[in-house]
Enzyme design. Structure first.
Site, PDB file in Angstrom:
ATOM      1  CB  VAL A  86      85.832  38.708  54.781  1.00  0.00           C
ATOM      2  CG1 VAL A  86      85.827  37.271  55.248  1.00  0.00           C
ATOM      3  CG2 VAL A  86      86.148  38.446  52.959  1.00  0.00           C
ATOM      4  CB  VAL A  89      79.301  38.537  55.196  1.00  0.00           C
ATOM      5  CG1 VAL A  89      78.608  37.899  55.038  1.00  0.00           C
ATOM      6  CG2 VAL A  89      78.910  39.687  53.881  1.00  0.00           C
ATOM      7  CD  GLU A  90      82.603  34.769  57.716  1.00  0.00           C
ATOM      8  OE1 GLU A  90      81.627  34.230  58.815  1.00  0.00           O
ATOM      9  OE2 GLU A  90      83.436  33.828  56.697  1.00  0.00           O
ATOM     10  CB  SER A  91      81.707  39.478  62.549  1.00  0.00           C
ATOM     11  OG  SER A  91      82.330  39.939  62.367  1.00  0.00           O
ATOM     12  NE  ARG A 237      78.426  31.072  57.722  1.00  0.00           N
ATOM     13  CZ  ARG A 237      79.526  31.546  58.233  1.00  0.00           C
ATOM     14  NH1 ARG A 237      80.232  30.604  57.807  1.00  0.00           N
ATOM     15  NH2 ARG A 237      79.583  33.265  57.859  1.00  0.00           N
TER      16      ARG A 237
END
Length: 238
Positions: A86, A89-91, A237
Site C-alpha cells: 500500500v 503504491v500510495e506514496s 490521488r
C-alpha cells in the site's frame, strides 16, 4: 529273418532298467529387464514443477521503514508486506507526499479518516502508519476479510464499495489501484501473481466487531455533509 526280429524284440524288452528315461525340457520364459530407478527416468519438461518465485527484495526506502511497518502490522494482525504494498503504491515511501485532495503522508490518508483512528500528525511516519494500518484492519473486518474489497474501500471509500453491493466499484482508477497493490503484494510474497479481481456476483460480507474510532464517530458521514462526497474519492490521488 525270424532270428533278426527275435533279436530286436529282446533288445526292446530286455534293455537294462538303469537306462535313463527321455527328459522333456521346458523352454525357459523370457526374463523381464531389470527395473530402472525412478530417478534415472527422463522427465518431460512439461511435467517438471515450476520453481517457486523468489520474493521481490524490499527497496532501500522500504528497508528504512521496515521496523515501523513490522511494529504496526503486528499490532493490527496484518501482513507487513500488505502495508509495504500500500505504501509503495500510495506514496513510494515519501512521508511528505500530499495529494491534490489533501491525502497526506506514507499511506496517503485524509485528515478526517486518520482522526477516526486517533491520529492527527500525519507527516510523522509512525502516526501515519498507525492510522493507515488501523484503517486497513477496520476495512478487512468490515468486508469479511476480502483483501480486494478492503483495498477498493481504502481507495474509493467504504461507502462506495457498499453502494455497489460489496463489490469493487466500476471506477477505472480504483480497479487499477487494487490491481497494482495486489500485484506488488504478490511480488513481495514470492507468488506468481495476485488473485484476479472478482467481477462476478457481489459477496455479502458479514460485519465483525469494529475497532474504536477514537471516540469521534463516523467522520466519513461528517465529511460528506460538508463536501458531498467520500473523503477517499477516486480523484484523491497524487
Amino acid at each position: 529273418m525270424k532270428l533278426l526280429c527275435s533279436g530286436l524284440l529282446w533288445l526292446l524288452f530286455c534293455a537294462p532298467a538303469s537306462a535313463e528315461a527321455l527328459q522333456w525340457y521346458a523352454v525357459p520364459a523370457e526374463t523381464a529387464p531389470p527395473a530402472v530407478p525412478a530417478a534415472a527416468l527422463p522427465v518431460s519438461p512439461a511435467a517438471r514443477p515450476e520453481p517457486a518465485a523468489a520474493p521481490k527484495p524490499l527497496s532501500s526506502s522500504a528497508q528504512r521503514y521496515r521496523p515501523l511497518i513490522d511494529d504496526v502490522a503486528r499490532q493490527h494482525a496484518l501482513d507487513p508486506m500488505l502495508i509495504h504494498a500500500v505504501v509503495q503504491v500510495e506514496s513510494a515511501y515519501r512521508p511528505e507526499a500530499v495529494s491534490g485532495k489533501g491525502a497526506v503522508g506514507l499511506m496517503q490518508l485524509m485528515p478526517a479518516t486518520a482522526a477516526r483512528f486517533g491520529q492527527t500528525a500525519l507527516y510523522d511516519p509512525r502516526a501515519n502508519l498507525q492510522a493507515g494500518a488501523a484503517y486497513l484492519d477496520w476495512l478487512m473486518n468490515r468486508f469479511g476479510g476480502r483483501m480486494d474489497l478492503a483495498l477498493a474501500a481504502y481507495n474509493a471509500g467504504e461507502g462506495a464499495v457498499a453502494r455497489y453491493g460489496n463489490a469493487i466499484p466500476p471506477y477505472a482508477e480504483t480497479r487499477d489501484y487494487v490491481r497494482k497493490v495486489m500485484a506488488h503484494y504478490a511480488g513481495l510474497k514470492g507468488e506468481a501473481d495476485a488473485a484476479p479481481m472478482a467481477d462476478a456476483a457481489p459477496v455479502s460480507a458479514p460485519r465483525r466487531p469494529r475497532r474504536a474510532a477514537g471516540g469521534l464517530g463516523d467522520m466519513e458521514q461528517f465529511w460528506r455533509l460538508f463536501t458531498g462526497g467520500s473523503p477517499r474519492s477516486p480523484a484523491a490521488r497524487l
